[in-house]
Design a protein around this motif. Structure first.
Motif, short mmCIF file in Angstrom:
data_model
loop_
_atom_site.label_atom_id
_atom_site.label_comp_id
_atom_site.label_asym_id
_atom_site.label_seq_id
_atom_site.Cartn_x
_atom_site.Cartn_y
_atom_site.Cartn_z
N PRO A 90 43.22 -15.03 47.39
CA PRO A 90 42.76 -13.37 46.70
C PRO A 90 41.96 -13.78 45.43
O PRO A 90 40.97 -13.25 45.34
CB PRO A 90 44.40 -13.28 46.41
CG PRO A 90 45.24 -13.91 46.69
CD PRO A 90 44.28 -15.11 47.29
N GLY A 114 46.03 -20.84 53.56
CA GLY A 114 46.87 -21.13 52.06
C GLY A 114 49.10 -20.03 52.90
O GLY A 114 48.97 -19.52 53.60
N ILE A 134 40.36 -10.97 51.79
CA ILE A 134 39.93 -9.88 52.05
C ILE A 134 40.66 -9.12 51.55
O ILE A 134 40.50 -7.80 52.11
CB ILE A 134 41.58 -9.92 53.84
CG1 ILE A 134 42.37 -10.13 53.86
CG2 ILE A 134 40.46 -10.91 54.41
CD1 ILE A 134 42.85 -9.31 54.79
N VAL A 138 47.71 -9.19 47.37
CA VAL A 138 48.28 -10.62 48.06
C VAL A 138 49.38 -10.39 48.70
O VAL A 138 50.22 -9.64 49.15
CB VAL A 138 49.43 -10.69 46.82
CG1 VAL A 138 49.53 -12.39 47.04
CG2 VAL A 138 48.71 -10.60 45.36
N1 SAM Z 1 49.69 -16.63 43.70
C1 SAM Z 1 48.09 -16.28 44.42
C2 SAM Z 1 47.87 -15.58 43.24
O1 SAM Z 1 48.09 -14.58 42.59
O2 SAM Z 1 46.23 -15.46 43.64
C3 SAM Z 1 48.98 -15.93 45.98
C4 SAM Z 1 49.05 -16.39 46.99
S1 SAM Z 1 49.83 -15.78 48.47
C5 SAM Z 1 51.35 -15.19 48.22
C6 SAM Z 1 49.74 -17.53 49.87
C7 SAM Z 1 48.50 -17.03 50.18
O3 SAM Z 1 48.24 -16.42 50.86
C8 SAM Z 1 46.81 -17.37 49.93
O4 SAM Z 1 47.36 -18.42 49.54
C9 SAM Z 1 46.28 -16.97 50.64
O5 SAM Z 1 45.93 -18.21 51.71
C10 SAM Z 1 47.26 -16.15 51.22
N2 SAM Z 1 46.33 -14.59 50.60
C11 SAM Z 1 47.54 -13.84 50.39
N3 SAM Z 1 46.00 -12.66 49.64
C12 SAM Z 1 45.38 -12.80 50.02
C13 SAM Z 1 43.99 -12.31 50.26
N4 SAM Z 1 44.05 -11.31 49.54
N5 SAM Z 1 43.29 -12.56 50.70
C14 SAM Z 1 42.91 -13.93 51.33
N6 SAM Z 1 43.82 -14.64 51.05
C15 SAM Z 1 44.88 -14.20 51.14
#
Ligand code: SAM
Length: 243
Positions: A90, A114, A134, A138
């Motif tokens: 994100p 991730g 994207i 989240v």
């Molecule tokens: N702690 C992180 C933050 O607040 O930015 C969010 C982690 S999320 C629970 C786990 C994983 O989901 C991320 O490492 C990423 O790979 C993916 N992810 C979650 N939201 C995303 C987004 N909007 N775009 C791309 N990848 C996302």
């Protein structure tokens, strides 16, 4: 060589998933693109095959380790040095149609997915990795984000949508949302198709579509109008068909 995608993930079983059906699935079966998954856990070195650890500074959740991820990324970089490596996060560059077009025009992509609280930031500094988001929400993991990105790229590969449908007139390609679509029946629940679309007058239809595209973009996505300006060329009126 076909356009190739390598996905680094803790959940390889999520692939091809939705990419195995419809346009992307047919293109995969026809060899227009290829998809390989890499299990990140295979690059762990301890007996528990750990890929994560507690966050430095404290706090909830776990963080994916830079050393484990780097070994996985290095292997992919060695195999496909010409393909850009993306990390889904994100915190990344917002994915848009311009980036999708750029990626689709290249040799393919390698995508790091991730999980947990995300990846140790030092990995993103130490390797040539483009962080990509994207959207401003989240997800629980990068896999769904990777699938969205790959779907958007694959439909633009030559031969996937067919000659009549290059995708060049769709939403975001001209800086506007696309005009609305209608089909039979002519009347449904008291609502009719705009008369101009039944006129057979292609110039009028093109003008109407352009006006609607402008009006809808202004009301729904003023940010796009601000970014691209208002005077975009009208979309062509020829019919397109996808899937
Ligand atoms: N702690 C992180 C933050 O607040 O930015 C969010 C982690 S999320 C629970 C786990 C994983 O989901 C991320 O490492 C990423 O790979 C993916 N992810 C979650 N939201 C995303 C987004 N909007 N775009 C791309 N990848 C996302």
């Amino acid at each position: 060589m076909s356009w190739s995608a390598h996905v680094l993930t803790l959940y390889p079983e999520m692939f091809p998933g939705p990419l195995g059906v419809s346009l992307a699935g047919r293109a995969l079966a026809e060899g227009i693109w290829s998809l390989d998954t890499v299990q990140i856990r295979d690059f762990a070195t301890d007996k528990h095959r750990s890929v994560d650890d507690t966050p430095a500074g404290g706090g909830a959740g776990m963080v994916m380790r830079a050393d484990v991820l780097a070994r996985a990324v290095d292997q992919v970089l060695e195999r496909r040095p010409e393909a850009p490596v993306l990390a889904m996060t994100p915190r990344g560059r917002p994915l848009d149609q311009a980036l999708v077009r750029e990626l689709a025009a290249g040799p393919g992509v390698s995508i790091l997915c991730g999980r947990f609280e995300g990846m140790d930031e030092r990995l993103l500094e130490a390797r040539p990795i483009l962080p990509v988001s994207i959207g401003d929400y989240v997800l629980s993991g990068g896999e769904v984000a990777a699938i969205a990105l790959l779907d958007a790229c694959v439909r633009l590969l030559p031969g996937v949508m067919g000659a009549a449908s290059s995708g060049e007139e769709e939403s975001f390609e001209t800086g506007l949302l696309e005009y609305p679509h209608y089909t039979r029946p002519y009347e449904w629940e008291g609502r009719t198709i705009p008369e101009v679309l039944r006129s057979g007058d292609h110039a009028r239809i093109a003008a109407w579509r352009h006006e609607r595209a402008l009006a809808d973009t202004r009301s729904r996505r003023p940010d796009l109008v601000e970014r691209h300006g208002d005077a975009r060329r009208p979309p062509p009126s020829d019919a397109r068909r996808e899937d």
